[in-house]
Scaffold this active site. Structure first.
Site, mmCIF file in Angstrom:
data_model
loop_
_atom_site.group_PDB
_atom_site.id
_atom_site.type_symbol
_atom_site.label_atom_id
_atom_site.label_comp_id
_atom_site.label_asym_id
_atom_site.label_seq_id
_atom_site.Cartn_x
_atom_site.Cartn_y
_atom_site.Cartn_z
ATOM 1 C CG HIS A 173 -72.105 44.321 20.134
ATOM 2 N ND1 HIS A 173 -72.065 43.161 19.409
ATOM 3 C CD2 HIS A 173 -73.297 44.992 19.377
ATOM 4 C CE1 HIS A 173 -72.902 42.732 18.596
ATOM 5 N NE2 HIS A 173 -73.735 43.926 18.659
ATOM 6 C CE LYS A 183 -83.168 38.238 14.566
ATOM 7 N NZ LYS A 183 -81.876 39.412 15.069
ATOM 8 C CB SER A 214 -73.429 39.567 15.369
ATOM 9 O OG SER A 214 -73.373 40.192 16.364
HETATM 10 P P1 ADP Z 1 -80.054 43.417 16.767
HETATM 11 O O1 ADP Z 1 -80.549 42.148 16.323
HETATM 12 O O2 ADP Z 1 -81.061 44.297 18.101
HETATM 13 O O3 ADP Z 1 -79.837 44.433 15.959
HETATM 14 P P2 ADP Z 1 -77.097 43.366 17.366
HETATM 15 O O4 ADP Z 1 -76.472 42.386 18.612
HETATM 16 O O5 ADP Z 1 -76.994 42.903 15.919
HETATM 17 O O6 ADP Z 1 -78.743 43.377 17.659
HETATM 18 O O7 ADP Z 1 -76.892 44.913 17.547
HETATM 19 C C1 ADP Z 1 -77.432 45.578 18.812
HETATM 20 C C2 ADP Z 1 -77.091 47.023 18.630
HETATM 21 O O8 ADP Z 1 -75.722 47.080 18.615
HETATM 22 C C3 ADP Z 1 -77.595 47.499 17.267
HETATM 23 O O9 ADP Z 1 -78.096 48.972 17.647
HETATM 24 C C4 ADP Z 1 -76.767 47.620 16.422
HETATM 25 O O10 ADP Z 1 -76.844 48.493 15.401
HETATM 26 C C5 ADP Z 1 -75.505 47.889 17.052
HETATM 27 N N1 ADP Z 1 -74.039 47.194 16.498
HETATM 28 C C6 ADP Z 1 -74.153 46.113 15.943
HETATM 29 N N2 ADP Z 1 -72.621 45.855 15.584
HETATM 30 C C7 ADP Z 1 -72.344 47.191 16.011
HETATM 31 C C8 ADP Z 1 -70.894 47.809 15.605
HETATM 32 N N3 ADP Z 1 -70.024 46.964 14.891
HETATM 33 N N4 ADP Z 1 -70.662 48.938 15.795
HETATM 34 C C9 ADP Z 1 -71.281 49.876 16.532
HETATM 35 N N5 ADP Z 1 -72.778 49.230 16.839
HETATM 36 C C10 ADP Z 1 -72.945 48.130 16.507
#
Ligand code: ADP
Length: 170
Positions: free
Chosen positions: A18, A42, A129
């Site tokens: 992120h 959630k 995550s």
């Molecule tokens: P959500 O529950 O909305 O998917 P996340 O916090 O898991 O929320 O992810 C937010 C955004 O960041 C999403 O677009 C996800 O694909 C992206 N994302 C999550 N992990 C990574 C990573 N390791 N590298 C790049 N983008 C990521």
């Protein structure tokens, strides 16, 4: 005109993937609003407030990053913040289907919204995550996966909930 992008997500917790996307986004947009989703369906490890504070700490020296939480429809949050660009991260093909659907749904709800996909550095493409939480709850090392401060807070969380298996007796 100032280009404001919104990066929405659960960020439970924020990972190095992120952070990489936010830093890349700052090379393109004037400012980024990191929007932490408050999802009553959630059960997150960190409360919305904890997640917001953690991200605020990481970007405290950067005035171009604002962190806030939201609930409900993203398009309403965007309208309220006068933003029309959504940033989403793409790690692998597996992300694509869901992201594609979401982007088109948001466009259907508001045709002015544009979704901007960004890829992180290759070394962060396997990080999620959920996996980070699992590794942490089993006592695995989080180095290189999440920022140092986040790692500390995860250890605290698991210690507190007694979930850290590395501390379990055989
Ligand atoms: P959500 O529950 O909305 O998917 P996340 O916090 O898991 O929320 O992810 C937010 C955004 O960041 C999403 O677009 C996800 O694909 C992206 N994302 C999550 N992990 C990574 C990573 N390791 N590298 C790049 N983008 C990521």
């Amino acid at each position: 005109m100032e280009k404001i992008a919104v990066y929405p997500g659960s960020f439970d917790p924020i990972t190095n993937g992120h952070v990489d996307i936010i830093e890349r986004g700052l090379n393109i947009f004037d400012s980024i609003i990191v929007a932490v989703l408050e999802n009553p369906k959630k059960r997150p490890l960190f409360s919305t407030e904890e997640r917001v504070i953690m991200i605020q700490d990481l970007f405290k020296d950067n005035d171009n990053v604002r962190i806030t939480s939201f609930r409900g429809l993203l398009i309403n949050f965007m309208k309220h913040n006068k933003a029309d660009i959504v940033i989403r991260g793409l790690r692998a093909i597996s992300d694509f289907e869901y992201e594609f659907q979401m982007a088109l749904m948001n466009r259907k709800l508001n045709p002015e919204i544009e979704t901007f996909f960004m890829m992180p550095n290759l070394k962060y493409t396997f990080i999620s995550s959920n996996l980070v939480k699992e590794v942490s709850s089993l006592g695995g090392c989080l180095e290189g996966l999440v920022p140092k401060e986040v790692e500390k807070q995860m250890l605290e969380k698991h210690k507190f909930s007694g979930k850290n298996k590395s501390q379990d007796k055989e």
